[in-house]
Write a protein that holds these residues in place. Structure first.
Motif, PDB file in Angstrom:
ATOM      1  N   HIS A 158       2.619  -7.689  -5.227  1.00 16.43           N
ATOM      2  CA  HIS A 158       2.527  -6.253  -6.214  1.00 16.43           C
ATOM      3  C   HIS A 158       1.589  -5.661  -5.621  1.00 16.43           C
ATOM      4  O   HIS A 158       1.571  -4.126  -5.929  1.00 16.43           O
ATOM      5  N   GLN A 159       0.374  -6.018  -5.260  1.00 18.83           N
ATOM      6  CA  GLN A 159      -0.814  -5.115  -5.208  1.00 18.83           C
ATOM      7  C   GLN A 159      -0.805  -4.774  -3.688  1.00 18.83           C
ATOM      8  O   GLN A 159      -1.611  -4.103  -3.333  1.00 18.83           O
ATOM      9  N   LEU A 160       0.218  -4.949  -2.852  1.00 21.31           N
ATOM     10  CA  LEU A 160       0.067  -4.565  -1.548  1.00 21.31           C
ATOM     11  C   LEU A 160       1.346  -3.551  -1.160  1.00 21.31           C
ATOM     12  O   LEU A 160       2.200  -3.638  -1.960  1.00 21.31           O
ATOM     13  N   SER A 161       1.114  -2.678  -0.352  1.00 20.82           N
ATOM     14  CA  SER A 161       2.224  -1.685  -0.006  1.00 20.82           C
ATOM     15  C   SER A 161       3.263  -2.401   0.650  1.00 20.82           C
ATOM     16  O   SER A 161       3.145  -3.575   1.184  1.00 20.82           O
ATOM     17  N   GLY A 162       4.400  -1.780   0.697  1.00 23.56           N
ATOM     18  CA  GLY A 162       5.683  -2.252   1.412  1.00 23.56           C
ATOM     19  C   GLY A 162       5.322  -2.797   2.819  1.00 23.56           C
ATOM     20  O   GLY A 162       5.836  -3.913   3.313  1.00 23.56           O
ATOM     21  N   GLY A 163       4.613  -1.984   3.491  1.00 25.22           N
ATOM     22  CA  GLY A 163       4.194  -2.159   4.795  1.00 25.22           C
ATOM     23  C   GLY A 163       3.331  -3.376   4.861  1.00 25.22           C
ATOM     24  O   GLY A 163       3.544  -4.209   6.036  1.00 25.22           O
ATOM     25  N   MET A 164       2.386  -3.388   3.990  1.00 21.49           N
ATOM     26  CA  MET A 164       1.444  -4.603   4.141  1.00 21.49           C
ATOM     27  C   MET A 164       2.193  -6.209   3.876  1.00 21.49           C
ATOM     28  O   MET A 164       2.081  -7.050   4.407  1.00 21.49           O
ATOM     29  N   ARG A 165       3.149  -5.966   2.895  1.00 20.72           N
ATOM     30  CA  ARG A 165       3.878  -7.150   2.538  1.00 20.72           C
ATOM     31  C   ARG A 165       4.867  -7.491   3.871  1.00 20.72           C
ATOM     32  O   ARG A 165       4.891  -8.756   3.914  1.00 20.72           O
ATOM     33  N   GLN A 166       5.379  -6.608   4.683  1.00 23.69           N
ATOM     34  CA  GLN A 166       6.037  -6.946   5.801  1.00 23.69           C
ATOM     35  C   GLN A 166       5.150  -7.531   6.620  1.00 23.69           C
ATOM     36  O   GLN A 166       5.360  -8.506   7.481  1.00 23.69           O
ATOM     37  N   ARG A 167       3.959  -7.045   6.905  1.00 23.97           N
ATOM     38  CA  ARG A 167       2.881  -7.612   7.791  1.00 23.97           C
ATOM     39  C   ARG A 167       2.588  -8.961   7.331  1.00 23.97           C
ATOM     40  O   ARG A 167       2.402  -9.975   8.191  1.00 23.97           O
ATOM     41  N   VAL A 168       2.430  -9.411   6.031  1.00 25.91           N
ATOM     42  CA  VAL A 168       2.249 -10.830   5.600  1.00 25.91           C
ATOM     43  C   VAL A 168       3.310 -11.743   6.202  1.00 25.91           C
ATOM     44  O   VAL A 168       3.032 -12.872   6.546  1.00 25.91           O
ATOM     45  N   MET A 169       4.634 -11.225   5.847  1.00 27.80           N
ATOM     46  CA  MET A 169       5.849 -12.189   6.284  1.00 27.80           C
ATOM     47  C   MET A 169       5.727 -12.280   7.741  1.00 27.80           C
ATOM     48  O   MET A 169       5.966 -13.389   8.327  1.00 27.80           O
ATOM     49  N   ILE A 170       5.444 -11.263   8.574  1.00 22.51           N
ATOM     50  CA  ILE A 170       5.158 -11.666   9.974  1.00 22.51           C
ATOM     51  C   ILE A 170       4.032 -12.561  10.361  1.00 22.51           C
ATOM     52  O   ILE A 170       4.143 -13.505  11.032  1.00 22.51           O
ATOM     53  N   GLY A 171       2.884 -12.402   9.660  1.00 22.09           N
ATOM     54  CA  GLY A 171       1.783 -13.344   9.900  1.00 22.09           C
ATOM     55  C   GLY A 171       2.303 -14.703   9.422  1.00 22.09           C
ATOM     56  O   GLY A 171       2.030 -15.676  10.084  1.00 22.09           O
ATOM     57  N   MET A 172       3.096 -14.840   8.345  1.00 21.67           N
ATOM     58  CA  MET A 172       3.434 -16.093   7.803  1.00 21.67           C
ATOM     59  C   MET A 172       4.393 -16.809   9.060  1.00 21.67           C
ATOM     60  O   MET A 172       4.467 -17.831   9.177  1.00 21.67           O
ATOM     61  N   ALA A 173       5.551 -15.805   9.628  1.00 16.49           N
ATOM     62  CA  ALA A 173       6.345 -16.283  10.609  1.00 16.49           C
ATOM     63  C   ALA A 173       5.544 -16.886  11.940  1.00 16.49           C
ATOM     64  O   ALA A 173       6.042 -17.706  12.555  1.00 16.49           O
ATOM     65  N   LEU A 174       4.266 -16.332  12.034  1.00 15.17           N
ATOM     66  CA  LEU A 174       3.490 -16.699  13.302  1.00 15.17           C
ATOM     67  C   LEU A 174       2.400 -17.675  12.857  1.00 15.17           C
ATOM     68  O   LEU A 174       1.745 -18.148  13.954  1.00 15.17           O
ATOM     69  N   ILE A 175       1.924 -18.198  11.774  1.00 15.88           N
ATOM     70  CA  ILE A 175       1.011 -19.159  11.494  1.00 15.88           C
ATOM     71  C   ILE A 175       0.832 -20.335  12.337  1.00 15.88           C
ATOM     72  O   ILE A 175       0.088 -20.851  12.570  1.00 15.88           O
ATOM     73  N   LEU A 176       2.135 -20.797  12.501  1.00 18.29           N
ATOM     74  CA  LEU A 176       2.492 -22.196  13.103  1.00 18.29           C
ATOM     75  C   LEU A 176       2.589 -21.870  14.829  1.00 18.29           C
ATOM     76  O   LEU A 176       3.083 -22.841  15.654  1.00 18.29           O
ATOM     77  N   GLN A 177       2.421 -20.490  15.176  1.00 18.69           N
ATOM     78  CA  GLN A 177       2.440 -20.472  16.502  1.00 18.69           C
ATOM     79  C   GLN A 177       3.858 -20.987  17.180  1.00 18.69           C
ATOM     80  O   GLN A 177       3.878 -21.394  18.156  1.00 18.69           O
ATOM     81  N   PRO A 178       4.879 -20.396  16.846  1.00 17.07           N
ATOM     82  CA  PRO A 178       6.402 -20.752  17.157  1.00 17.07           C
ATOM     83  C   PRO A 178       6.248 -20.035  18.619  1.00 17.07           C
ATOM     84  O   PRO A 178       5.829 -19.008  18.917  1.00 17.07           O
ATOM     85  N   GLN A 179       7.439 -20.523  19.356  1.00 17.16           N
ATOM     86  CA  GLN A 179       7.595 -20.290  20.588  1.00 17.16           C
ATOM     87  C   GLN A 179       8.713 -18.978  20.531  1.00 17.16           C
ATOM     88  O   GLN A 179       8.537 -18.166  21.425  1.00 17.16           O
ATOM     89  N   VAL A 180       9.600 -18.741  19.577  1.00 19.65           N
ATOM     90  CA  VAL A 180      10.635 -17.873  19.152  1.00 19.65           C
ATOM     91  C   VAL A 180      10.358 -17.378  17.754  1.00 19.65           C
ATOM     92  O   VAL A 180      10.336 -18.044  16.845  1.00 19.65           O
ATOM     93  N   VAL A 181      10.452 -16.165  17.707  1.00 15.08           N
ATOM     94  CA  VAL A 181      10.508 -15.190  16.355  1.00 15.08           C
ATOM     95  C   VAL A 181      11.829 -14.570  16.422  1.00 15.08           C
ATOM     96  O   VAL A 181      12.014 -13.553  17.180  1.00 15.08           O
TER      97      VAL A 181
END
Ligand code: SF4
Length: 326
Positions: A158-181
């Motif tokens: 709740h301390q982050l803006s909507g855009g920042m929360r979405q970036r966190v989610m993208i970071g989480m998706a990429l954290i294991l360096q998948p081949q496909v997102v």
């Protein structure tokens, strides 16, 4: 064209079985190539998200895969069918090989855990040999990569803006360096400026890290800007597939033209927005023949009785329409 990373072959997905069941994805064939952004467009209910959740086996009951194959080509080793993986193989496949950023993802962070905990939990589950220091370092690195100062690790969602929360989610998706997102309507809840910033950044990351993207949205204008190729879905089928520039310049299927006519032109002279009359078909009572025929301004004789198949053309495009393929 580069090597395939995922080949979807004759995939059929439904909800429920028997008389009560409906077919939401019908005989879909689609290939995602290494390093490309493949856009998937269509109105709500066209089958885009069902296709994504079906191919990753994330569909909750009554969703059911009724046929087909999803062949994944890992960077090393032999290709395999995702639909035949055991539960433990599937767990490894998800996050490590393929990650999804869900619709409304920015609201799917756990509100009572700090960002650091949520990022490092993924590493704890999938990289058990990593030390806590290594996990924290990777999480900080991912935040930096998606444009968030690493000192926000200690923030709650709740301390982050909507855009920042979405970036966190993208970071989480990429954290294991998948081949496909797979991005399912990833920025729909954000304003236009933020949408473009985030998607532009994702494309930059893809160029640096080399993953492939399936980008699902009803907003064809975003796909034209950010995809290499676009597949248009209607009534659970792919009705047109072509390079993004070809769809923008010269869409062939009347439904693709209708979608293009529903948003303002990005370049060139202003044009009148036309939209598409009527509503998407009800899966329980799909029209016979071409399912678009009740709404199609070009419908003619065979359209109401015979289903047009997706046919490959010499110009690297495929279309399912009697008008184009006759
Ligand atoms: Fe229209 Fe017929 Fe083409 Fe369907 S097959 S999109 S109804 S012209």
């Amino acid at each position: 064209m580069s090597q395939p990373v995922i080949e979807i072959r004759n995939l059929n997905v439904g909800y429920g079985l028997g008389d009560q069941g409906v077919r939401a994805v019908r005989d879909v064939n689609l290939t995602l190539h290494r390093g490309e952004v493949l856009g998937l467009a269509g109105e709500s209910g066209s089958g885009k998200s069902t296709l994504a959740y079906g191919m990753t086996r994330l569909l909750a009951p009554p969703g059911v895969i009724t046929g087909g194959e999803v062949i994944y080509h890992p960077e090393q080793g032999d290709p395999y069918d995702v639909l035949s993986l055991s539960d433990s193989q599937l767990r490894k496949f998800r996050w490590n090989e393929t990650a999804i950023v869900f619709q409304g993802a920015m609201n799917s962070l756990n509100p009572v855990h700090k960002i650091a905990t949520q990022l490092t939990d993924v590493l704890k589950a999938h990289e058990p040999k990593m030390s806590e220091t290594q996990r924290n370092a990777r999480a900080r690195e991912m935040l930096k990569l998606v444009g968030i100062a690493p000192d926000r690790m200690d923030a709650y969602p709740h301390q982050l803006s909507g855009g920042m929360r979405q970036r966190v989610m993208i970071g989480m998706a990429l954290i294991l360096q998948p081949q496909v997102v797979i991005m399912d309507e990833p920025t729909t809840a954000l304003d236009v400026v933020m949408q473009r910033q985030i998607l532009g950044q994702l494309i930059e990351l893809r160029e640096r890290l080399g993953f492939s993207v399936i980008f699902i949205t009803h907003d064809l204008s975003l796909l034209v800007e950010f995809s290499n190729r676009i597949a248009i879905m209607y009534g659970g089928r792919i009705v047109e597939e072509a390079p993004a520039s070809a769809i923008y310049r010269d869409a062939l299927h009347p439904y693709s033209k209708g979608l293009l006519g529903s948003f303002p032109a990005l370049k060139g002279p202003r044009r009148e927005l036309t939209g598409i009359p009527g509503s998407p078909p009800d899966l329980k009572g799909m029209p016979s023949g071409c399912s678009f025929h009740p709404r199609c301004p070009k419908a003619f004789d065979p359209c109401g009785s015979e289903i047009p198949m997706l046919e490959n053309r010499p110009d690297n495009r495929s279309v399912a329409c009697w008008l184009v393929n006759s």
